[in-house]
Scaffold this active site. Structure first.
Site, short mmCIF file in Angstrom:
data_model
loop_
_atom_site.label_atom_id
_atom_site.label_comp_id
_atom_site.label_asym_id
_atom_site.label_seq_id
_atom_site.Cartn_x
_atom_site.Cartn_y
_atom_site.Cartn_z
CG ASP A 126 -0.26 0.06 2.56
OD1 ASP A 126 0.84 -0.54 2.70
OD2 ASP A 126 -0.79 0.71 3.49
CG ASP A 159 7.19 4.05 2.12
OD1 ASP A 159 7.14 2.86 2.47
OD2 ASP A 159 6.64 4.96 2.76
CD GLU A 193 4.22 1.03 7.03
OE1 GLU A 193 4.96 1.41 7.93
OE2 GLU A 193 3.81 1.79 6.12
CD GLU A 194 2.76 4.24 4.05
OE1 GLU A 194 2.74 4.94 5.07
OE2 GLU A 194 3.78 4.10 3.34
CG ASP A 220 9.24 -4.24 7.92
OD1 ASP A 220 8.98 -4.02 6.72
OD2 ASP A 220 8.39 -4.10 8.83
CG HIS A 464 5.03 9.14 3.24
ND1 HIS A 464 4.47 8.97 4.48
CD2 HIS A 464 5.36 7.89 2.83
CE1 HIS A 464 4.48 7.69 4.81
NE2 HIS A 464 5.03 7.02 3.83
ZN ZN Z 1 6.85 2.18 4.20
#
Ligand code: ZN
Length: 506
Positions: A126, A159, A193-194, A220, A464
Site C-alpha cells: 500500500d 516506499d 502499513e500506511e 523489514d 510520502h
Molecule cells: Zn513504508
C-alpha cells in the site's frame, strides 16, 4: 610568599590543563574504524530490464491506503494481487501462498531443514495518497511508473514497492537456478502499513504465533544507505534500524472560571496551558548519546570534521556541547531523545470571552531508553500544576526492544551489505518513523529494518512527498542484496557467525 603560592597554583592549573588537552587529543587521534575486508559479490545475470518493467507496472496500481474510504481503491488492491501472481509463475508454483484478511500475501518457501528456525522478509504494497493539488508538481505522473533518466518514478518507488519487488525478484532468480533453501523463508506483502498495519502485519504476526512458527529474524523496510547525513560528511553509510521509537499522546486540559475579558484574573485557562507547553519545550527530556547514537557515529568518526570527531571521542568532556548541537537539528534531535510535539490546541470561542476550558494534545516519540511511565512522570513534574488534568490517549505503545548487534542475523546482514556495497560502513541506528515490524516483537528478538536504497538528503522529501523515484542501478543493487542475503542466511551458521565457503549455488 603569596606570590610563590600563586605561582604554584598556576603551575598546577597549567599542568591540569595540559593533561586534559593531551587526553582529549590522544582520544581524538585514536579514532579508528576499518571496514571489514570482504570480497565483492556481483550477479551479472540479473534480468534488470524485465525487473524494472515489473516494478514500473507495480507502481501503476493505485494501492492507496487512506483512513477513510478504503473501498474506493479496493479493486486496485485485488488487481495488484493478480498482477503479482501472473508476474512470478515460478514463485507461485514452488511457494505456498496464504492470503491473510483477503489482501495481505504470506508466502512460505519450505526449507530442507525443519530444525532451523525460519527467516522472514516483509514489506508493504500500500502507498500513501498523493496530496490533492500536488499532482502537477511531479516531473512524471505519480501512478504511471515512468522509466526515464535512469529512474523509475512514482508513488511507492521507494516506499515500499521497490522493497517487496526486489525480494520477489531475488527469490525468482534463485528459483530459476534451482536453489533450495535449508532454512524456511517467509515473505510477507502487507496491505495496510500506511494506516497502522492492524489488518495486515498484525494478523500475520498472530498467524505465526498461533501456529508456533519459530522465526529467527525479520527483515523489514527501514533505514537506507544514506549519503551526506551531516554537513561535512561525504562518506555514505548503511544503517540497520535496530530499534523503533515508542508513541504516546497526552491530552492536557485546564478548566477554570470563564468570564468577561475586561477584567481578566491573573490566571486564565489559555495562560496556564501555554505555560505548561512552554515548560515542556524549555526542559526537554534528557538526550542520550552514549549507546545506540554513539554506535551509529562510530564508523563515521574518522571522516567527521575535526571538532565533531574530538567531541564524540571525548563525551566525558564534550557530551553536553554535542548534545546541544545535535538537539538543534530535527532528525538528530529525534535520534537523541524522546521528542515532544504539541499537535492540537483548543481554547476560546469569542474574542471578548475568557474560555472556561483549554486543552492541548502533545505527541511524544519515546526513545528506547525511556518508557511510557517515565514520560508521564516527566510531564507531571515539568508542568507541576494541579490545575491541569492529564489524559493518555489511545494508541500508546512502548519503544521497541533493541536488536542486538551481536546477533547472527545482524552480523549476516552487515556482512551482506559489505559484499554488495563495498567500502561502505555499516552501523546500527534508530528508525525514527514506524514500520510494520513493531507487530513482531513477540515473534522474534531480531528485527532488522533496512532497505538497500541509496538515499541522498533530498530523497527524504520524496518519501510520502513529490517525485518519489528509485534509480535503475540502485534497483539492481537491491535485487543483488536480497539474493546474497538469502544465500548467506539459508543454512545453519558457521561457528564464526558468518557464512563461509560452504554456501555455494547448487
Ligand atoms: Zn513504508
Amino acid at each position: 610568599m603569596l606570590l610563590r603560592k600563586a605561582a604554584t597554583v598556576l603551575l598546577f592549573a597549567l599542568l591540569g590543563l595540559a593533561i586534559v588537552a593531551s587526553i582529549v587529543l590522544y582520544r581524538t587521534a585514536s579514532v579508528h574504524y576499518e571496514i571489514p575486508d570482504v570480497s565483492e559479490v556481483q550477479y551479472d545475470d540479473i534480468p534488470l530490464n524485465d525487473a524494472v518493467e515489473r516494478l514500473s507496472k507495480a507502481i501503476q496500481y493505485q494501492t492507496v491506503s487512506t483512513q477513510e474510504d478504503r473501498e474506493h481503491y479496493l479493486s486496485e488492491f485485488h488487481a495488484f494481487i493478480d498482477f503479482v501472481r501472473s508476474s512470478y509463475p515460478l514463485i507461485h508454483d514452488k511457494l505456498d501462498l496464504k492470503i491473510i484478511n483477503n489482501l495481505t500475501l504470506l508466502y512460505k518457501w519450505e526449507g530442507s531443514r525443519p530444525d532451523l528456525p525460519a527467516s522472514m522478509m516483509q514489506g508493504h504494497y500500500d502507498v500513501v495518497p498523493v496530496e490533492p493539488g500536488t499532482h502537477e508538481n511531479w516531473t512524471h505522473p505519480p501512478f504511471e511508473g515512468v522509466i526515464a533518466d535512469g529512474f523509475v518514478w512514482g508513488r511507492g518507488a521507494i516506499d515500499d514497492k521497490s522493497g517487496i519487488f526486489s525480494y520477489l525478484e531475488a527469490v525468482n532468480y534463485l528459483l530459476e537456478r534451482g536453489f533450495e533453501p535449508e532454512r524456511t523463508v517467509y515473505l510477507a506483502l502487507n496491505h495496510d502499513e500506511e494506516v497502522g498495519g492492524r489488518k495486515g502485519a498484525r494478523k500475520v504476526a498472530d498467524y505465526l504465533l498461533d501456529n508456533e512458527v519459530e522465526i529467527e529474524f525479520l527483515v523489514d523496510e527501514g533505514m537506507p544507505v544514506a549519503e551526506k547525513i551531516m554537513d561535512g560528511l561525504e562518506h555514505p553509510i548503511a544503517m540497520i534500524g535496530v530499534a523503533e521509537k515508542g508513541y504516546l499522546s497526552i491530552e492536557l486540559e485546564v478548566n477554570m472560571e470563564g468570564g468577561h475579558s475586561s477584567m481578566p484574573p491573573r490566571e486564565t485557562a489559555i495562560g496556564v496551558l501555554s505555560e505548561a507547553i512552554t515548560n515542556l519545550k524549555q526542559q526537554p527530556m534528557q538526550g542520550r548519546i552514549p549507546g545506540l547514537l554513539r554506535e551509529t557515529f562510530e564508523p563515521l568518526m574518522p571522516d567527521l570534521p575535526f571538532h565533531y570527531r574530538m567531541a564524540l571521542a571525548n563525551l566525558w568532556l564534550f557530551g553536553g556541547v554535542i548534545e546541544d548541537r545535535l538537539g538543534y537539528i530535527p532528525h538528530t534531535n529525534a535520534a537523541l531523545r524522546t521528542t515532544i510535539a504539541p499537535t492540537i490546541f483548543h481554547a476560546g470561542i469569542k474574542e471578548n470571552v475568557l474560555p472556561q476550558t483549554a486543552n492541548a494534545t502533545i505527541n511524544f516519540r519515546i526513545h528506547p531508553n525511556d518508557n511510557i511511565r517515565e514520560v508521564l512522570y516527566y510531564v507531571q513534574n515539568t508542568i507541576d500544576n494541579d490545575l491541569i488534568d492529564l489524559r493518555v490517549l489511545d494508541g500508546a505503545r512502548e519503544p521497541s526492544p533493541v536488536t542486538s548487534t551481536s546477533s547472527e542475523a545482524y552480523q549476516l546482514m552487515k556482512h551482506t551489505i559489505h559484499e554488495v556495497f563495498p567500502a561502505i560502513p555499516v552501523a546500527p541506528a534508530m528508525f525514527l518513523a514506524a514500520t510494520d515490524a513493531r507487530h513482531f516483537t513477540e515473534v522474534t528478538d531480531n528485527l532488522l529494518r533496512f532497505r538497500p536504497i541509496r538515499a541522498r538528503p533530498d530523497d527524504r522529501g520524496r518519501i510520502h512527498g513529490t517525485d518519489e523515484r528509485i534509480s535503475v542501478d540502485n534497483y539492481g543493487e537491491m535485487i543483488a542484496f536480497y539474493i546474497r542475503f538469502i544465500e548467506n542466511t539459508t543454512s545453519g551458521l558457521s561457528a564464526t557467525g558468518l557464512p563461509g565457503a560452504q554456501i555455494a549455488m547448487p
